[in-house]
Design a protein around this motif. Structure first.
Motif, PDB file in Angstrom:
ATOM      1  N   VAL A  76      -4.303   0.223 -12.338  1.00  0.00           N
ATOM      2  CA  VAL A  76      -4.551  -0.986 -11.560  1.00  0.00           C
ATOM      3  C   VAL A  76      -5.300  -2.036 -12.385  1.00  0.00           C
ATOM      4  O   VAL A  76      -6.414  -1.803 -12.838  1.00  0.00           O
ATOM      5  CB  VAL A  76      -5.361  -0.660 -10.278  1.00  0.00           C
ATOM      6  CG1 VAL A  76      -5.648  -1.919  -9.480  1.00  0.00           C
ATOM      7  CG2 VAL A  76      -4.617   0.357  -9.432  1.00  0.00           C
TER       8      VAL A  76
ATOM      9  N   PRO B  36      -0.174  -3.842  -7.441  1.00  0.00           N
ATOM     10  CA  PRO B  36      -1.155  -3.398  -6.456  1.00  0.00           C
ATOM     11  C   PRO B  36      -1.820  -4.536  -5.686  1.00  0.00           C
ATOM     12  O   PRO B  36      -2.279  -4.338  -4.572  1.00  0.00           O
ATOM     13  CB  PRO B  36      -2.185  -2.633  -7.304  1.00  0.00           C
ATOM     14  CG  PRO B  36      -1.410  -2.158  -8.476  1.00  0.00           C
ATOM     15  CD  PRO B  36      -0.417  -3.255  -8.765  1.00  0.00           C
TER      16      PRO B  36
ATOM     17  N   VAL C 241       0.843  -1.202   0.000  1.00  0.00           N
ATOM     18  CA  VAL C 241       0.000   0.000   0.000  1.00  0.00           C
ATOM     19  C   VAL C 241       0.878   1.253   0.000  1.00  0.00           C
ATOM     20  O   VAL C 241       0.712   2.145  -0.832  1.00  0.00           O
ATOM     21  CB  VAL C 241      -0.954   0.005   1.215  1.00  0.00           C
ATOM     22  CG1 VAL C 241      -1.775   1.278   1.264  1.00  0.00           C
ATOM     23  CG2 VAL C 241      -1.863  -1.216   1.186  1.00  0.00           C
TER      24      VAL C 241
ATOM     25  N   TYR D  89      -7.592  -0.129  -2.204  1.00  0.00           N
ATOM     26  CA  TYR D  89      -7.229  -0.590  -0.864  1.00  0.00           C
ATOM     27  C   TYR D  89      -8.222  -0.050   0.137  1.00  0.00           C
ATOM     28  O   TYR D  89      -8.673   1.091   0.038  1.00  0.00           O
ATOM     29  CB  TYR D  89      -5.834  -0.089  -0.474  1.00  0.00           C
ATOM     30  CG  TYR D  89      -4.734  -0.560  -1.378  1.00  0.00           C
ATOM     31  CD1 TYR D  89      -4.520  -1.912  -1.600  1.00  0.00           C
ATOM     32  CD2 TYR D  89      -3.897   0.343  -2.005  1.00  0.00           C
ATOM     33  CE1 TYR D  89      -3.506  -2.344  -2.426  1.00  0.00           C
ATOM     34  CE2 TYR D  89      -2.875  -0.082  -2.833  1.00  0.00           C
ATOM     35  CZ  TYR D  89      -2.684  -1.426  -3.040  1.00  0.00           C
ATOM     36  OH  TYR D  89      -1.679  -1.858  -3.854  1.00  0.00           O
TER      37      TYR D  89
ATOM     38  N   THR E 224      -8.545   4.353  -7.140  1.00  0.00           N
ATOM     39  CA  THR E 224      -7.597   4.339  -8.247  1.00  0.00           C
ATOM     40  C   THR E 224      -6.896   5.686  -8.399  1.00  0.00           C
ATOM     41  O   THR E 224      -5.745   5.734  -8.813  1.00  0.00           O
ATOM     42  CB  THR E 224      -8.296   3.965  -9.568  1.00  0.00           C
ATOM     43  OG1 THR E 224      -9.406   4.844  -9.776  1.00  0.00           O
ATOM     44  CG2 THR E 224      -8.782   2.526  -9.544  1.00  0.00           C
TER      45      THR E 224
ATOM     46  N   ASP F 295      -5.831   7.477  -6.064  1.00  0.00           N
ATOM     47  CA  ASP F 295      -4.842   7.583  -4.992  1.00  0.00           C
ATOM     48  C   ASP F 295      -3.570   6.777  -5.273  1.00  0.00           C
ATOM     49  O   ASP F 295      -2.636   6.820  -4.484  1.00  0.00           O
ATOM     50  CB  ASP F 295      -5.434   7.101  -3.661  1.00  0.00           C
ATOM     51  CG  ASP F 295      -6.533   8.010  -3.152  1.00  0.00           C
ATOM     52  OD1 ASP F 295      -6.387   9.237  -3.255  1.00  0.00           O
ATOM     53  OD2 ASP F 295      -7.547   7.477  -2.651  1.00  0.00           O
ATOM     54  N   LEU F 296      -3.544   6.034  -6.380  1.00  0.00           N
ATOM     55  CA  LEU F 296      -2.382   5.203  -6.689  1.00  0.00           C
ATOM     56  C   LEU F 296      -1.530   5.820  -7.795  1.00  0.00           C
ATOM     57  O   LEU F 296      -2.038   6.539  -8.655  1.00  0.00           O
ATOM     58  CB  LEU F 296      -2.812   3.794  -7.096  1.00  0.00           C
ATOM     59  CG  LEU F 296      -2.882   2.824  -5.921  1.00  0.00           C
ATOM     60  CD1 LEU F 296      -4.006   3.159  -4.981  1.00  0.00           C
ATOM     61  CD2 LEU F 296      -2.932   1.418  -6.391  1.00  0.00           C
ATOM     62  N   ARG F 297      -0.246   5.487  -7.765  1.00  0.00           N
ATOM     63  CA  ARG F 297       0.701   6.003  -8.752  1.00  0.00           C
ATOM     64  C   ARG F 297       0.737   5.173 -10.026  1.00  0.00           C
ATOM     65  O   ARG F 297       1.415   5.545 -10.985  1.00  0.00           O
ATOM     66  CB  ARG F 297       2.117   6.045  -8.144  1.00  0.00           C
ATOM     67  CG  ARG F 297       2.210   6.964  -6.943  1.00  0.00           C
ATOM     68  CD  ARG F 297       3.611   7.082  -6.370  1.00  0.00           C
ATOM     69  NE  ARG F 297       4.150   5.804  -5.932  1.00  0.00           N
ATOM     70  CZ  ARG F 297       5.313   5.307  -6.345  1.00  0.00           C
ATOM     71  NH1 ARG F 297       6.055   5.955  -7.192  1.00  0.00           N
ATOM     72  NH2 ARG F 297       5.732   4.141  -5.888  1.00  0.00           N
TER      73      ARG F 297
ATOM     74  N   LEU G 272       2.741   2.208  -3.312  1.00  0.00           N
ATOM     75  CA  LEU G 272       1.984   2.568  -4.506  1.00  0.00           C
ATOM     76  C   LEU G 272       1.075   3.781  -4.358  1.00  0.00           C
ATOM     77  O   LEU G 272       0.536   4.274  -5.345  1.00  0.00           O
ATOM     78  CB  LEU G 272       1.178   1.360  -4.987  1.00  0.00           C
ATOM     79  CG  LEU G 272       2.051   0.197  -5.464  1.00  0.00           C
ATOM     80  CD1 LEU G 272       1.207  -1.026  -5.755  1.00  0.00           C
ATOM     81  CD2 LEU G 272       2.865   0.596  -6.672  1.00  0.00           C
ATOM     82  N   LEU G 273       0.907   4.286  -3.150  1.00  0.00           N
ATOM     83  CA  LEU G 273       0.076   5.478  -2.958  1.00  0.00           C
ATOM     84  C   LEU G 273       0.779   6.734  -3.465  1.00  0.00           C
ATOM     85  O   LEU G 273       2.008   6.841  -3.396  1.00  0.00           O
ATOM     86  CB  LEU G 273      -0.262   5.660  -1.475  1.00  0.00           C
ATOM     87  CG  LEU G 273      -1.207   4.646  -0.844  1.00  0.00           C
ATOM     88  CD1 LEU G 273      -1.411   4.968   0.636  1.00  0.00           C
ATOM     89  CD2 LEU G 273      -2.540   4.588  -1.573  1.00  0.00           C
TER      90      LEU G 273
END
Length: 140
Positions: free
Chosen positions: A68, A121, A22, A52, A61, A63-65, A25-26
């Protein structure tokens, strides 16, 4: 082991994921909101924006770098985050009649090069996603 927890958005049971996955990847902004004492789960539902979640917080989605899988249907989303196997790259091989993605990934795994815990992820080996995609396309 933490008992499964249902996603707040779609009520599906998620898969436990390690905090290191987590955190890695945030986005910077999402990481600043993270409460690290929680147990996190990955929501695998394609139609759900939540990636997550815990009993107190959720990350989507946005919030992720990374894009996914399976939430992003585009050809450029990785199925294998360590070695760059995207849907588009797999489709090229399927059309050519020679698919070597599984052998390529297995060789890298055997050489201890994979970093799925940090890059995928889902926090688990990507090989299953690649194999399932190829089977789905009828090229097992």
């Amino acid at each position: 082991m933490t008992p499964p927890l249902a996603c707040r958005s779609n009520h599906a049971l998620g898969k436990p994921v390690k905090l290191v996955t987590v955190k890695s990847l945030l986005t910077y902004e999402a990481l600043a909101r993270l409460e690290p004492g929680d147990s996190f789960f990955f929501c695998p539902a394609a139609g759900c924006e939540v990636v997550y979640y815990s009993s107190r917080q959720a990350f989507t989605t946005d919030d992720l770098r990374v894009k996914v899988y399976p939430k992003d249907p585009s050809g450029e989303v990785p199925l294998c985050y360590c070695f760059g196997w995207t849907r588009a790259k797999l489709e090229e091989q399927i059309k050519s009649g020679f698919v070597h993605a599984v052998q390529d990934i297995r060789a890298h795994i055997q050489a201890k090069r994979c970093a799925c815990e940090l890059r995928n992820p889902q926090g688990a080996c990507c090989l299953g996603n690649v194999e399932a995609y190829i089977r789905q396309r009828g090229e097992a």
